[in-house]
Design a protein around this motif. Structure first.
Motif, PDB file in Angstrom:
ATOM      1  N   UNK A 275      56.751  74.837  90.688  1.00 54.55           N
ATOM      2  CA  UNK A 275      55.781  75.507  89.821  1.00 54.55           C
ATOM      3  C   UNK A 275      54.772  74.523  89.228  1.00 54.55           C
ATOM      4  N   UNK A 276      55.138  73.250  89.162  1.00 56.38           N
ATOM      5  CA  UNK A 276      54.272  72.257  88.541  1.00 56.38           C
ATOM      6  C   UNK A 276      53.383  71.524  89.541  1.00 56.38           C
ATOM      7  N   UNK A 277      53.293  72.033  90.760  1.00 55.03           N
ATOM      8  CA  UNK A 277      52.463  71.386  91.776  1.00 55.03           C
ATOM      9  C   UNK A 277      51.728  72.443  92.584  1.00 55.03           C
ATOM     10  N   UNK A 278      50.660  72.006  93.267  1.00 58.02           N
ATOM     11  CA  UNK A 278      49.920  72.916  94.137  1.00 58.02           C
ATOM     12  C   UNK A 278      50.290  72.696  95.601  1.00 58.02           C
ATOM     13  N   UNK A 279      51.253  71.814  95.843  1.00 57.12           N
ATOM     14  CA  UNK A 279      51.650  71.495  97.217  1.00 57.12           C
ATOM     15  C   UNK A 279      52.512  72.611  97.810  1.00 57.12           C
ATOM     16  N   UNK A 280      52.340  72.853  99.105  1.00 54.56           N
ATOM     17  CA  UNK A 280      53.108  73.865  99.817  1.00 54.56           C
ATOM     18  C   UNK A 280      53.842  73.216 100.993  1.00 54.56           C
ATOM     19  N   UNK A 281      54.868  73.893 101.454  1.00 58.85           N
ATOM     20  CA  UNK A 281      55.541  73.472 102.674  1.00 58.85           C
ATOM     21  C   UNK A 281      55.563  74.654 103.637  1.00 58.85           C
ATOM     22  N   UNK A 282      55.486  74.351 104.927  1.00 60.08           N
ATOM     23  CA  UNK A 282      55.541  75.394 105.945  1.00 60.08           C
ATOM     24  C   UNK A 282      57.005  75.717 106.240  1.00 60.08           C
ATOM     25  N   UNK A 283      57.336  76.981 106.177  1.00 58.29           N
ATOM     26  CA  UNK A 283      58.716  77.407 106.403  1.00 58.29           C
ATOM     27  C   UNK A 283      58.969  77.624 107.897  1.00 58.29           C
ATOM     28  N   UNK A 284      60.218  77.446 108.333  1.00 58.25           N
ATOM     29  CA  UNK A 284      60.543  77.757 109.727  1.00 58.25           C
ATOM     30  C   UNK A 284      60.382  79.249 109.995  1.00 58.25           C
ATOM     31  N   UNK A 285      60.168  79.604 111.252  1.00 54.23           N
ATOM     32  CA  UNK A 285      59.870  80.994 111.597  1.00 54.23           C
ATOM     33  C   UNK A 285      60.974  81.964 111.172  1.00 54.23           C
ATOM     34  N   UNK A 286      62.220  81.511 111.167  1.00 59.98           N
ATOM     35  CA  UNK A 286      63.304  82.424 110.790  1.00 59.98           C
ATOM     36  C   UNK A 286      63.286  82.765 109.302  1.00 59.98           C
ATOM     37  N   UNK A 287      62.422  82.083 108.515  1.00 61.73           N
ATOM     38  CA  UNK A 287      62.297  82.368 107.087  1.00 61.73           C
ATOM     39  C   UNK A 287      61.090  83.263 106.793  1.00 61.73           C
TER      40      UNK A 287
END
Length: 531
Positions: A275-287
């Motif tokens: 919540x304290x950052x604007x960074x994102x991560x790409x989730x695996x397709x099964x998610x």
């Protein structure tokens, strides 16, 4: 000036009653305003002008809020001595950041901080340090934000599973259906392009062959189509000319990988790290959250899976992370305006246009290589011309200093203005004592007033010119100092490029354009001092 009281008001979408789509302030902001004004009116030790800073619709999990940043700038300039908020959560929900402001930054700058509902007043601390209740309150606010984040994600997933899209980006080939039910409808014009890509893939062509065919047919890419329709959302604006916005294997690959063309909604590809950052991560397709049959399909599922054969042998993109060179980030193709590739060919480092390589004959970009050593040498010579211009300007500045006595003296003008004001006072005294008649007084008063107005205008013009000249001289001095420190012995350095070069454009092996980030300063200086 130094007795201003800042009241800071904030509300985020997750905090309360922000009216979505409304330009009016939320009810909560007005309630905060009434509470704080009422509180200040009742305090005898809070004199001063009240200044409001309002962030309506901004999260409290970080401090990247325009009004908050403006308040901090005013605070640093000594304009604010007191900050009043409704409660600690209005200042922020990052408990570490809030603690830093309360315990270190505000006290260091001599600013009194008051959180009304928390009964916190930094002026009334016994030992100068906030108590355990403040730390607990900050921690609770931080945990609240994390809990809100989870609830927001859960609410989004409910929408996704019911077939409602929440992303502002609509896949190429679709538009919002306009019925307010968060679903997509086929865009007939764009869908033709999508259908053609899949048809070519089903005919056995690979991504390179498909891109060639799409360019041969003159069909627009997703980016070009959005640019023409003025529907580009987010990301960087397309700076390439339309003639160079062409299909390439990468664009084809991305179209063929969009499962949404089967009529399914695909959401949740990325997740915020914290919540304290604007960074994102790409989730695996099964998610990912995939909901079938939410909108009209452009291709069938069988066609989609058959088309994947066209990209089976496409190697994943290899990203360079350690490649560093003097012109990194500042060298572009003069035709398509894209960054040039930096690679080794025949034992030496060269630049080339990757766009030209990927689209072939359809691009008008230069197809050859630019030798890095030759390019660096030409850029170094261009920088040398800047240094020469600075020498000319500095010589002109020195010559000007030798004749400053001939310039208009602003202090002398101000003394003349004071003398006229003194004459005006004496003139009135003469009129009051009956020495002058009314008509004589008015006539002389008018003459003195006109002289004073002329002097004040001259003073204003001279001060503005002097201020502009001082700023220009300071910029030139700064550039000259940098020029004396930047050398390129043994080759052009990145330090030197970053200091003076804005961008380098290469058109062919003979034509180059170098843009300097100090061009305007040197131009103005040459107009003032140059030969």
């Amino acid at each position: 000036m130094n007795n201003k009281i800042a009241i800071y008001l904030r509300l985020s979408l997750s905090d309360g009653d922000l009216k979505k789509g409304s330009k009016d302030e939320s009810n909560s902001i007005e309630n905060q305003r009434l509470l704080l004004h009422s509180y200040i009116e009742k305090q005898d030790d809070l004199p001063g002008e009240i200044v409001e800073y309002v962030d309506d619709g901004y999260t409290g999990t970080n401090f990247n809020r325009p009004a908050f940043q403006k308040m901090i700038i005013d605070l640093k300039q000594g304009e604010i001595k007191t900050i009043v908020v409704k409660d600690l959560s209005r200042l922020g929900r990052d408990y570490i950041g809030v603690g830093d402001y309360i315990e270190q930054i505000f006290p260091l700058m001599g600013v009194r901080f008051i959180a009304v509902n928390n009964a916190f007043d930094s002026m009334k601390l016994n030992n100068g340090t906030p108590g355990i209740e403040v730390a607990v309150s900050n921690l609770v606010n931080n945990l609240y934000s994390r809990d809100i984040g989870k609830k927001v994600r859960a609410a989004l997933e409910v929408n996704w599973k019911s077939g409602k899209a929440t992303s502002v980006n609509v896949p190429f080939g679709y538009v919002w259906n306009g019925k307010g039910n968060q679903r997509w409808a086929i865009d007939p014009e764009a869908a033709v392009c999508v259908r053609k890509v899949f048809d070519l893939a089903l005919s056995g062509r690979n991504t390179t062959q498909i891109a060639y065919a799409m360019n041969e047919l003159g069909l627009p890419t997703p980016g070009l189509y959005s640019k023409r329709k003025n529907t580009i959302v987010g990301g960087n604006a397309i700076i390439a000319p339309e003639s160079e916005i062409l299909w390439n294997p990468g664009i084809v690959w991305r179209v063929l990988r969009r499962y949404e063309y089967t009529g399914a909604l695909v959401m949740g590809r990325r997740q915020k790290l914290d919540v304290n950052t604007t960074a994102f991560r790409t989730l695996p397709e099964d998610k990912w959250i995939i909901t079938e049959n939410t909108h009209e399909a452009i291709v069938t599922k069988d066609e989609y899976y058959q088309a994947q054969k066209a990209i089976r042998n496409v190697a994943p993109i290899q990203y360079k992370t350690e490649d560093d060179f003097a012109l990194k980030g500042k060298i572009c193709c003069g035709n398509c305006l894209r960054q040039l590739r930096h690679e080794k060919q025949y034992g030496e480092m060269v630049f080339c246009c990757g766009h030209k390589r990927s689209v072939g004959k359809f691009s008008h970009c230069y197809s050859g290589y630019y030798r890095e050593q030759a390019v660096n040498s030409r850029v170094a010579r261009a920088i040398k011309t800047v240094f020469t211009a600075l020498e000319v300007v500095n010589q002109g500045m020195q010559e000007k200093k030798s004749i400053t006595l001939q310039c208009v003296d602003v202090d002398d003008l101000k003394k003349q203005a004071e003398m006229i004001r003194a004459e005006q006072i004496k003139l009135y005294e003469s009129y009051a004592d009956g020495i002058l008649t009314r008509n004589e007084y008015l006539e002389k008063k008018k003459g003195l007033g006109e002289k004073l107005a002329d002097l004040q205008e001259k003073i204003r013009i001279e001060e503005e010119e002097q201020e502009t000249a001082d700023e220009l001289d300071e910029e030139i001095r700064s550039l000259t100092e940098q020029a004396s420190q930047k050398t390129y012995i043994g080759g052009l350095t990145k330090e030197c490029v970053d200091a003076f070069v804005s961008m380098v454009y290469l058109y062919d092996d003979q034509t180059m354009k170098v843009e300097f980030n100090c061009e305007d300063v040197i131009r103005r200086a040459l107009e003032k001092y140059g030969a």
